[in-house]
Design a protein around this motif. Sequence first.
Motif, mmCIF file in Angstrom:
data_model
loop_
_atom_site.group_PDB
_atom_site.id
_atom_site.type_symbol
_atom_site.label_atom_id
_atom_site.label_comp_id
_atom_site.label_asym_id
_atom_site.label_seq_id
_atom_site.Cartn_x
_atom_site.Cartn_y
_atom_site.Cartn_z
ATOM 1 N N ILE A 245 0.838 -1.200 0.000
ATOM 2 C CA ILE A 245 0.000 0.000 0.000
ATOM 3 C C ILE A 245 0.876 1.255 0.000
ATOM 4 N N VAL A 246 1.932 1.256 0.821
ATOM 5 C CA VAL A 246 2.824 2.407 0.896
ATOM 6 C C VAL A 246 3.601 2.580 -0.402
ATOM 7 N N ALA A 247 4.119 1.483 -0.938
ATOM 8 C CA ALA A 247 4.921 1.547 -2.161
ATOM 9 C C ALA A 247 4.123 2.097 -3.340
ATOM 10 N N ASN A 248 2.820 1.841 -3.357
ATOM 11 C CA ASN A 248 1.968 2.270 -4.471
ATOM 12 C C ASN A 248 1.288 3.614 -4.216
ATOM 13 N N ALA A 249 1.601 4.239 -3.092
ATOM 14 C CA ALA A 249 0.965 5.508 -2.769
ATOM 15 C C ALA A 249 1.369 6.594 -3.765
ATOM 16 N N GLU A 250 0.393 7.311 -4.290
ATOM 17 C CA GLU A 250 0.639 8.371 -5.268
ATOM 18 C C GLU A 250 0.842 9.693 -4.540
ATOM 19 N N ILE A 251 2.019 9.814 -3.955
ATOM 20 C CA ILE A 251 2.386 11.019 -3.218
ATOM 21 C C ILE A 251 3.826 11.362 -3.568
ATOM 22 N N LYS A 363 -7.512 7.985 3.217
ATOM 23 C CA LYS A 363 -8.913 7.788 2.815
ATOM 24 C C LYS A 363 -9.009 6.805 1.665
ATOM 25 N N GLN A 364 -8.132 6.956 0.691
ATOM 26 C CA GLN A 364 -8.131 6.054 -0.462
ATOM 27 C C GLN A 364 -7.695 4.643 -0.073
ATOM 28 N N ALA A 365 -6.841 4.536 0.958
ATOM 29 C CA ALA A 365 -6.286 3.233 1.358
ATOM 30 C C ALA A 365 -7.118 2.545 2.432
ATOM 31 N N GLU A 370 -8.273 -2.007 6.097
ATOM 32 C CA GLU A 370 -9.231 -2.858 6.807
ATOM 33 C C GLU A 370 -9.057 -4.321 6.419
ATOM 34 N N ASN A 371 -8.772 -4.562 5.144
ATOM 35 C CA ASN A 371 -8.588 -5.942 4.673
ATOM 36 C C ASN A 371 -7.342 -6.586 5.266
ATOM 37 N N ILE A 372 -6.233 -5.848 5.297
ATOM 38 C CA ILE A 372 -5.011 -6.472 5.815
ATOM 39 C C ILE A 372 -5.098 -6.682 7.325
ATOM 40 N N ILE A 373 -5.860 -5.836 8.008
ATOM 41 C CA ILE A 373 -6.074 -6.078 9.442
ATOM 42 C C ILE A 373 -6.930 -7.328 9.633
ATOM 43 N N HIS A 374 -7.951 -7.460 8.807
ATOM 44 C CA HIS A 374 -8.807 -8.651 8.881
ATOM 45 C C HIS A 374 -8.004 -9.924 8.624
#
Length: 381
Positions: A245-251, A363-365, A370-374
Amino acid sequence: MFNAILVRPGEYMVRVNTRATYLSFLRESIEKVFERKGLKAQLKVVDNVRILIDPLGSPLDQYLSILRYVPGISSFSPVVGIGKDYSVLIETISNILVRDRVRRFKIELQESLGVGRKELTALISKAVVDETGAVVDLVEPEAVIGVDVRTRVMFVYNKVYKGMGGLPYGIQGCGVVLFSGGVDSALASIQAVKRGVRVIPVFVDMSPYWSPQAVERAMEGLKLLAEKTPWDRLKAYIVKNASRIVANAEIPLKYRCLACKATMYRIASLIAEKENCDLIITGESLGQVASQTSSNLKTLTRLVDKPVMRPLIFIDKEEIIEASRKIGFSVLSREVGECKLKPDSPATFSGKEVRDILAEYLKQAEKDLENIIHESEVVYL
């Protein structure tokens, strides 16, 4: 001669209205630790100010070593309990002095009922001198005999062991710890435990951008923390796939470390909600790395709705390592390499614009988090 252990609670005993609750938490904590270690004992609250541990005939030493790491204990002593008969008290003290071949002694009376403490101490001391031939030495005694006078019993002891202090485990609710496996987060966890917080460590595994050694150290750190946690078990979360998620962040690249930390904060916040915890706890120290400048910490803190506690915020790295060494955590200070997601020049300053960027990223992530916590692994140590 000594066949029980008298536990003296800590600072909270001045609060009469909450004393019973605190003692209940402390008693449960001690019982849970003994249970985890396979030790049997009977615990009894005495006069709502002490806890008496009966080891049921087992050697006291193994219990004493465990009590050193139970928060909420000011001190503790091996004791023998006797009735409210001062002739028996004099005989008991005399037997201790004769057994240990003590020639110079001092008596410390913790409480006296109906008679002045100094006067009663002097009377008992004179009787012991007459009985044994030993002498009173208030400056350099060979032995200090303590007498704790309670309503129906007197406890006699000759050693006082210092406890951990702090508050009973769990009395201040629950906190989620962002646990990296280094000495910082491990020591922060212990500091929270000492102040009565039940901790739930969360290890966010940033593989493949972290080394296998970093993951191995984190697992070792969780085991060490479990050994020092005054409960029957330690619950922890192992969260994977956050690195994607971090690696693909558009920032902008210079904000990637902030995005990574913001991701961890949000994971901790979501788990805190799930576990009904009030706090997020980190091992951050002011200025230690780029994400821990005052500006960046302000930005990160405003991205979550839980209070973020940083027990080590004003402590130098050398002091952290030394404090960790004293509790057996120094092995966690070894180098395990840097995160490969780290940019060459991470931002050391951030304001509202950056906070807005990170808030939109989270917000986008949100769904992915939630999925990776699950899907995270929940372990009990």
